[in-house]
Design a protein around this motif. Structure first.
Motif, PDB file in Angstrom:
ATOM      1  N   VAL A  21      27.946   5.121  14.035  1.00  0.00           N
ATOM      2  CA  VAL A  21      27.972   4.704  12.626  1.00  0.00           C
ATOM      3  C   VAL A  21      28.677   3.369  12.464  1.00  0.00           C
ATOM      4  O   VAL A  21      28.171   2.460  11.794  1.00  0.00           O
ATOM      5  N   ILE A  22      29.842   3.221  13.096  1.00  0.00           N
ATOM      6  CA  ILE A  22      30.603   1.973  12.944  1.00  0.00           C
ATOM      7  C   ILE A  22      29.975   0.839  13.747  1.00  0.00           C
ATOM      8  O   ILE A  22      29.733  -0.261  13.227  1.00  0.00           O
ATOM      9  N   GLY A  23      29.693   1.111  15.039  1.00  0.00           N
ATOM     10  CA  GLY A  23      29.228   0.046  15.920  1.00  0.00           C
ATOM     11  C   GLY A  23      27.809  -0.389  15.650  1.00  0.00           C
ATOM     12  O   GLY A  23      27.538  -1.591  15.498  1.00  0.00           O
ATOM     13  N   TRP A  24      26.880   0.585  15.564  1.00  0.00           N
ATOM     14  CA  TRP A  24      25.464   0.227  15.416  1.00  0.00           C
ATOM     15  C   TRP A  24      25.086   0.032  13.946  1.00  0.00           C
ATOM     16  O   TRP A  24      24.587  -1.030  13.561  1.00  0.00           O
ATOM     17  N   VAL A  25      25.344   1.029  13.109  1.00  0.00           N
ATOM     18  CA  VAL A  25      24.870   0.977  11.728  1.00  0.00           C
ATOM     19  C   VAL A  25      25.561  -0.129  10.926  1.00  0.00           C
ATOM     20  O   VAL A  25      24.900  -0.917  10.231  1.00  0.00           O
ATOM     21  N   PHE A  26      26.881  -0.236  11.047  1.00  0.00           N
ATOM     22  CA  PHE A  26      27.604  -1.181  10.193  1.00  0.00           C
ATOM     23  C   PHE A  26      27.813  -2.548  10.834  1.00  0.00           C
ATOM     24  O   PHE A  26      27.610  -3.572  10.170  1.00  0.00           O
ATOM     25  N   LEU A  27      28.210  -2.588  12.108  1.00  0.00           N
ATOM     26  CA  LEU A  27      28.498  -3.895  12.713  1.00  0.00           C
ATOM     27  C   LEU A  27      27.233  -4.588  13.199  1.00  0.00           C
ATOM     28  O   LEU A  27      27.020  -5.778  12.915  1.00  0.00           O
ATOM     29  N   TRP A  28      26.371  -3.882  13.941  1.00  0.00           N
ATOM     30  CA  TRP A  28      25.187  -4.526  14.512  1.00  0.00           C
ATOM     31  C   TRP A  28      24.061  -4.653  13.480  1.00  0.00           C
ATOM     32  O   TRP A  28      23.513  -5.736  13.262  1.00  0.00           O
ATOM     33  N   GLU A  29      23.710  -3.546  12.824  1.00  0.00           N
ATOM     34  CA  GLU A  29      22.621  -3.567  11.848  1.00  0.00           C
ATOM     35  C   GLU A  29      23.078  -3.978  10.450  1.00  0.00           C
ATOM     36  O   GLU A  29      22.248  -4.151   9.557  1.00  0.00           O
TER      37      GLU A  29
END
Length: 389
Positions: A42-50
């Protein structure tokens, strides 16, 4: 009876979650590991990357081009000839596209009349009866008159009513007629808009002045934001050889990517250029390679007789392709993605339940502790559904 019992159970029974604390290192570690993985996703992919906290919009774009360059050719048919933009950019303006002629077959001084057709298996003849008056195939240069006439000292072909002499394009000039085209330059002016955010920009950035623009040539390392491109460098950047491509033509893409994070300053929203060849270049595919078309230049002499120069132009078409998206912080997508992330934590509970109830040695014991069956005490101890004691 079974269906009635199932319906009775569905209608008159109620399930409610029961919290059972299981003191197990194995299950506890699995639970925390799954939760940690979900949190990282949630933090790494959804919010930071995407950038799931942003509202997004697609780019709206307009493109104009301007080609510059002059070259000199000297042939027996034309003599010394200077070729400028008006000669080799055909047509002068297209939408998001520019065609630069690099090779040519010229058929000079054509006039309407009768002449022998080019020889092939359908036009060669021995006698007059081999030719059909009024016949014209898809590949004919004209309409047959019904006569069989000499094409040269050894071959006869059917006579046609056409623009004479007919074009002979069996041999494409090699090297290309306009070899110096690789030194021509193209100025690409691109204006973009993100309507949802009312944000607009162009690829000639604010820090570019007229002096720099007159002298710069795009280079991915030294001048990555210069909007003037050398044609040879565009083809080279796509892994192709310009002189080889110039002989029979082709299609190139000049791609402009506008991916912008509008939570940052507008100066960080800049174009990124890339290049690729669009038409299929395969050594095994030798049928109809490259890119070419025909057009004519018409003349009328003092006697009113019309003539023309037929031009079969080979060249490179440059398609300017603009794409990209912009993002900006918005509460709604942020809350949606936070809610989705919290819902994912339920996966850890489901996975741990599967391990406890179906995989562990004491699964029957845990199953007994997890599920408890309670009678409806409002009916009384000795009463059941639908009966009286």
């Amino acid at each position: 009876m079974v269906s009635c019992a199932a319906f009775h159970s569905f209608l008159f029974e109620y399930d409610t979650p029961r919290i059972v604390l299981i003191r197990s290192r194995k299950v506890g570690l699995i639970n925390r590991a799954v939760q940690l993985a979900i949190l990282a996703y949630v933090i790494g992919w959804v919010f930071l990357w995407e950038k799931g906290y942003q509202e997004t919009d697609s780019v709206v774009s307009s493109v104009t081009t301007k080609v510059k360059g002059v070259t000199l050719t000297n042939t027996s048919a034309l003599g010394a000839t200077v070729w400028d933009v008006a000669d080799y950019v055909i047509p002068p303006q297209e939408e998001n596209t520019v065609f630069v002629m690099t090779n040519v077959i010229l058929t000079l001084n054509q006039r309407q009349g009768r002449c022998p057709e080019l020889p092939d298996d359908k036009t060669e003849c021995k006698v007059k009866n081999n030719c059909v008056p009024g016949y014209a195939s898809t590949h004919s240069n004209g309409v047959q008159t019904g006569e069989c006439v000499p094409y040269n000292s050894s071959i006869k072909t059917c006579e046609v009513f056409a623009w004479c002499p007919v074009e002979n394009d069996d041999h494409v000039p090699k090297p290309a007629f306009l070899q110096e085209a690789e030194n021509f330059t193209i100025l690409v002016k691109n204006n973009i808009l993100y309507p949802k955010f009312n944000f607009s920009k162009r690829n000639i950035l604010p820090n570019i002045n007229s002096t720099y623009l007159k002298n710069c040539i795009y280079d991915s390392r030294t001048d990555p934001f210069c909007p003037i491109f050398r044609l040879g460098k565009i083809v080279e950047a796509a892994g192709q050889n310009f002189q080889e491509m110039a002989v029979e033509g082709g299609v190139m893409a000049l791609q402009i990517n506008w991916d912008c994070n509008l939570d940052r300053a507008a100066s960080h929203c800049v174009p990124k250029y890339s290049f690729r060849r669009l038409d299929n270049k395969d050594s095994a595919q030798t049928v109809s390679p490259g890119y070419n078309f025909r057009f004519a230049k018409y003349f009328r002499d003092s006697n009113g007789t019309e003539s023309r120069t037929l031009v079969k132009a080979y060249g490179i078409r440059f398609d300017i392709i603009v794409f990209g998206k912009a993002g900006k912080f918005d509460v709604i997508p942020t809350m949606i993605n936070i809610g989705s992330g919290l819902a994912l934590f339920g996966v850890a509970t489901v996975l741990c339940d599967i391990v406890v109830l179906y995989c562990m040695k004491k699964k029957y014991y845990y199953r007994e502790k997890k599920y408890k069956y309670v009678e409806d005490y409002e009916l009384g101890v000795d009463e059941t559904y639908g009966t009286n004691s």
